[in-house]
Design a protein around this motif. Structure first.
Motif, PDB file in Angstrom:
ATOM      1  N   PRO A  35       0.845  -1.245  -0.180  1.00 16.44           N
ATOM      2  CA  PRO A  35       0.240  -0.180   0.058  1.00 16.44           C
ATOM      3  C   PRO A  35       0.764   1.447   0.032  1.00 16.44           C
ATOM      4  N   LEU A  36       0.375   2.381  -0.413  1.00 13.38           N
ATOM      5  CA  LEU A  36       0.901   3.706  -0.388  1.00 13.38           C
ATOM      6  C   LEU A  36       1.342   3.721   1.177  1.00 13.38           C
ATOM      7  N   TYR A  37       2.590   4.077   1.361  1.00 11.75           N
ATOM      8  CA  TYR A  37       2.938   4.626   2.566  1.00 11.75           C
ATOM      9  C   TYR A  37       4.007   5.787   2.495  1.00 11.75           C
ATOM     10  N   LYS A  38       3.407   6.879   2.484  1.00 13.96           N
ATOM     11  CA  LYS A  38       4.325   8.142   2.488  1.00 13.96           C
ATOM     12  C   LYS A  38       5.471   8.229   3.461  1.00 13.96           C
ATOM     13  N   GLN A  39       6.669   8.795   3.085  1.00 10.79           N
ATOM     14  CA  GLN A  39       7.734   9.068   3.685  1.00 10.79           C
ATOM     15  C   GLN A  39       7.504   9.711   5.111  1.00 10.79           C
ATOM     16  N   PRO A  40       7.833   9.238   6.197  1.00 13.87           N
ATOM     17  CA  PRO A  40       7.262   9.800   7.455  1.00 13.87           C
ATOM     18  C   PRO A  40       8.195  11.150   7.476  1.00 13.87           C
ATOM     19  N   VAL A  41       7.671  12.191   8.207  1.00 12.41           N
ATOM     20  CA  VAL A  41       8.102  13.348   8.214  1.00 12.41           C
ATOM     21  C   VAL A  41       8.021  13.795   9.898  1.00 12.41           C
ATOM     22  N   GLU A  42       9.432  14.170  10.226  1.00 13.36           N
ATOM     23  CA  GLU A  42       9.354  14.463  11.771  1.00 13.36           C
ATOM     24  C   GLU A  42       8.786  16.042  11.777  1.00 13.36           C
ATOM     25  N   VAL A  43       7.644  16.011  12.800  1.00 11.87           N
ATOM     26  CA  VAL A  43       6.981  17.277  13.052  1.00 11.87           C
ATOM     27  C   VAL A  43       7.533  17.686  14.100  1.00 11.87           C
ATOM     28  N   GLY A  44       7.991  16.970  15.203  1.00 11.84           N
ATOM     29  CA  GLY A  44       8.558  17.712  16.436  1.00 11.84           C
ATOM     30  C   GLY A  44       9.073  16.429  17.190  1.00 11.84           C
ATOM     31  N   CYS A  45       9.479  16.849  18.443  1.00 10.12           N
ATOM     32  CA  CYS A  45       9.907  15.775  19.448  1.00 10.12           C
ATOM     33  C   CYS A  45       9.684  16.217  20.692  1.00 10.12           C
ATOM     34  N   PHE A  46       9.987  15.266  21.703  1.00  9.66           N
ATOM     35  CA  PHE A  46       9.816  15.648  23.070  1.00  9.66           C
ATOM     36  C   PHE A  46      10.870  14.851  23.889  1.00  9.66           C
ATOM     37  N   SER A  47      10.828  15.033  25.200  1.00 11.33           N
ATOM     38  CA  SER A  47      11.854  14.485  25.923  1.00 11.33           C
ATOM     39  C   SER A  47      11.249  14.018  27.621  1.00 11.33           C
ATOM     40  N   LEU A  48      11.330  12.938  28.098  1.00 12.58           N
ATOM     41  CA  LEU A  48      10.939  12.686  29.454  1.00 12.58           C
ATOM     42  C   LEU A  48      12.044  12.659  30.235  1.00 12.58           C
ATOM     43  N   ASP A  49      12.263  13.183  31.175  1.00 13.55           N
ATOM     44  CA  ASP A  49      13.427  13.122  32.320  1.00 13.55           C
ATOM     45  C   ASP A  49      13.395  12.044  33.168  1.00 13.55           C
ATOM     46  N   SER A  50      14.622  12.087  33.921  1.00 16.14           N
ATOM     47  CA  SER A  50      14.696  10.965  34.915  1.00 16.14           C
ATOM     48  C   SER A  50      13.650  10.672  36.004  1.00 16.14           C
ATOM     49  N   ARG A  51      12.719  11.703  35.867  1.00 13.10           N
ATOM     50  CA  ARG A  51      11.360  11.788  36.876  1.00 13.10           C
ATOM     51  C   ARG A  51      10.214  11.594  35.924  1.00 13.10           C
ATOM     52  N   ARG A  52      10.516  11.335  34.694  1.00 13.30           N
ATOM     53  CA  ARG A  52       9.184  10.983  33.918  1.00 13.30           C
ATOM     54  C   ARG A  52       8.566  12.273  33.599  1.00 13.30           C
ATOM     55  N   ARG A  53       9.331  13.414  33.590  1.00 17.22           N
ATOM     56  CA  ARG A  53       8.592  14.830  33.511  1.00 17.22           C
ATOM     57  C   ARG A  53       8.791  15.135  31.802  1.00 17.22           C
ATOM     58  N   LEU A 220      -0.916   6.191   5.307  1.00 21.29           N
ATOM     59  CA  LEU A 220      -1.010   5.116   4.822  1.00 21.29           C
ATOM     60  C   LEU A 220      -2.371   4.875   4.027  1.00 21.29           C
ATOM     61  N   THR A 221      -2.140   4.716   2.646  1.00 19.00           N
ATOM     62  CA  THR A 221      -3.429   4.908   1.800  1.00 19.00           C
ATOM     63  C   THR A 221      -4.194   6.026   2.192  1.00 19.00           C
ATOM     64  N   ASP A 222      -5.326   5.881   2.484  1.00 15.61           N
ATOM     65  CA  ASP A 222      -6.293   7.350   2.889  1.00 15.61           C
ATOM     66  C   ASP A 222      -6.324   7.652   4.284  1.00 15.61           C
ATOM     67  N   HIS A 223      -5.315   7.028   5.229  1.00 18.36           N
ATOM     68  CA  HIS A 223      -5.383   7.269   6.551  1.00 18.36           C
ATOM     69  C   HIS A 223      -4.125   8.185   6.888  1.00 18.36           C
ATOM     70  N   THR A 321       4.359  -6.634   2.652  1.00 20.33           N
ATOM     71  CA  THR A 321       3.202  -6.143   2.288  1.00 20.33           C
ATOM     72  C   THR A 321       1.974  -6.720   2.967  1.00 20.33           C
ATOM     73  N   VAL A 322       2.066  -7.912   3.819  1.00 16.64           N
ATOM     74  CA  VAL A 322       1.042  -8.520   4.523  1.00 16.64           C
ATOM     75  C   VAL A 322       0.773  -7.642   5.859  1.00 16.64           C
ATOM     76  N   CYS A 323       1.866  -7.335   6.420  1.00 17.21           N
ATOM     77  CA  CYS A 323       1.854  -6.380   7.651  1.00 17.21           C
ATOM     78  C   CYS A 323       1.342  -5.139   7.079  1.00 17.21           C
ATOM     79  N   MET A 324       1.726  -4.406   6.341  1.00 10.04           N
ATOM     80  CA  MET A 324       1.269  -3.091   6.056  1.00 10.04           C
ATOM     81  C   MET A 324      -0.371  -3.117   5.497  1.00 10.04           C
ATOM     82  N   ASN A 325      -0.843  -4.261   4.805  1.00  9.53           N
ATOM     83  CA  ASN A 325      -2.130  -4.165   4.242  1.00  9.53           C
ATOM     84  C   ASN A 325      -3.061  -4.396   5.397  1.00  9.53           C
TER      85      ASN A 325
END
Ligand code: 0WD
Ligand code: CA
Length: 380
Positions: A35-53, A220-223, A321-325
């Protein structure tokens, strides 16, 4: 809760195949073109610290340091004395992703419509790990899953619910398994530096609360999908390609000594590794092969784009292909069935090996997972 595992009855017109309220997971049903799977684009990121903040930045990013070919890392070092383990009884659900969405709302909607009441332009919001489980479902024979889905402002949010079997396994984990879980994190510590110029510090504490997560968008296709996944480290070369192409996934695995072990590695391990990294567009996995005593005897790089070639000679092997479909058809199934737009309604999709996917509907139940602060912020 009403159960819907029966096929819809009679009233369907002739010629049209009956619309089922279940979904098959048989491999043969998904053997068609990739199926069509568009190149993933990073739109941001985040971090969780040693106390899960949560932090809306890359402060937990680590840098990949190329090791020797057989580095003899001792993965048992520091187990117990220098180990802080995340509390697995705390269920964070989608909270960190939702926090990220609120902090980055203006980046997600078009520049002309930055008002809070504008709906998100995504069909699905979830963790990468949940999608990995979907990708591997047609080949999974041991562990089922439960995925809670809520439709809110037109977007479908998918959050995993721990199965009874998984909880029992977690609570009865043998000591050997607990130690081996540590080995994976210890390997990361041997391979990663905190800065582009520094070296790894194996004398430090391993704290599994800490995480750096990428947020990617793709289709992923129309999703239209928005998901986040934890990233181990990135290429430290300033000339490396931009994310996610510079990211490196780290893994440990038992050393391969027999043809049987090699075959099992190809058929089971590489499926999981491929699915997890293919989704966010992470191009390579660096694997540390360890002996029974937790010593890394060799390190090998696997290019995700080459894995399907590597497994082609394996008898009765998995197919991308089975996984993606299957994933694509599952998302279509969810779109079709989870129709009520209501943050307190959960459609609980359930699957056990050798069965079809079924679902049940729950109102104001223990399965509701969108927090009030998110609903409030998004309806403001
Ligand atoms: O049910 C889940 N998987 C949940 C995950 C529920 C709630 C939260 N999370 C989040 C955490 O915030 C964590 O930072 O999981 C994040 C990782 O998400 P992911 O990337 O979507 O998960 P996955 O691809 O399954 O795992 C990536 C890594 C793992 O590395 P390996 O090499 O073993 O695949 O994230 C770690 C683990 O190191 N990890 C987790 N960390 C925190 N909570 C979890 C978890 N439940 N599962 C895996
Ligand atoms: Ca990893």
């Amino acid at each position: 809760p009403s159960n819907h595992h029966l096929h819809q009855s009679s009233a369907t017109p002739r010629q049209t195949p009956p619309r089922s309220q279940t979904l098959s997971t048989r491999r043969e049903a998904y053997e068609r073109d990739f199926p069509l799977y568009k190149q993933p684009v990073e739109v941001g990121c985040f971090s969780l610290d040693s106390r899960r903040r949560f932090f809306n930045d890359s402060r937990q990013m680590r840098y990949y340091v190329e090791p020797e070919r057989s580095p003899n890392f001792d993965l048992r070092d520091g187990y117990k004395e220098r180990y802080v383990k995340r509390d697995e009884n705390v269920k964070e659900k989608l909270d960190h992703i939702l926090r990220w969405i609120i902090a980055n709302r203006s980046k997600l909607t078009s520049k002309l419509t930055t008002n809070a009441s504008c709906p998100l332009d995504f069909d699905f919001v979830t963790w990468r790990g949940h999608l990995t489980k979907l990708l591997t479902t047609p080949y999974e024979t041991r562990e089922g899953w439960l995925l809670a889905v809520t439709r809110f402002n037109g977007t479908l949010y998918i959050s995993e619910v721990e199965t009874e079997a998984a909880r029992r396994e977690r609570e009865n984990r043998p000591e050997r398994n607990k130690e081996m879980m540590y080995w994976g994190y210890k390997f990361e510590q041997y391979m990663c530096a905190d800065d582009t110029n520094s070296d790894p510090d194996p004398s430090g504490v391993v704290n599994t609360n800490e995480a750096f997560c990428t947020v990617v968008q793709t289709r992923l296709t129309d999703h239209k999908l928005l998901f986040s996944g934890e990233v181990d480290c990135r290429d430290r070369d300033p000339g490396a390609p931009p994310p996610p192409a510079c990211y490196v996934e780290l893994k440990t695995s038992a050393e391969i000594c027999t043809p049987k072990q090699r075959s099992n590695f190809h058929r089971f391990k590489l499926l999981k590794w491929w699915a997890q990294s293919f989704l966010p567009g992470v191009p390579r996995v660096v694997a540390g092969f360890r002996d029974h005593d937790g010593t890394v005897v060799s390190v090998e790089t696997f290019q995700i784009s080459k894995i399907s070639q590597l497994i082609k000679n394996e008898y009765n092997c998995w197919k991308p292909t089975v996984c993606m479909n299957f994933c694509c058809d599952f998302l279509s199934f969810v779109k079709r069935e989870a129709t009520e737009d209501n943050p307190s309604v959960v459609y609980l999709f359930s699957w056990e090996p050798h069965n079809d996917v079924t679902y049940s509907v729950h109102r104001d139940s223990r399965y509701s997972f969108l927090p009030d602060w998110y609903i409030k912020e998004m309806t403001r």
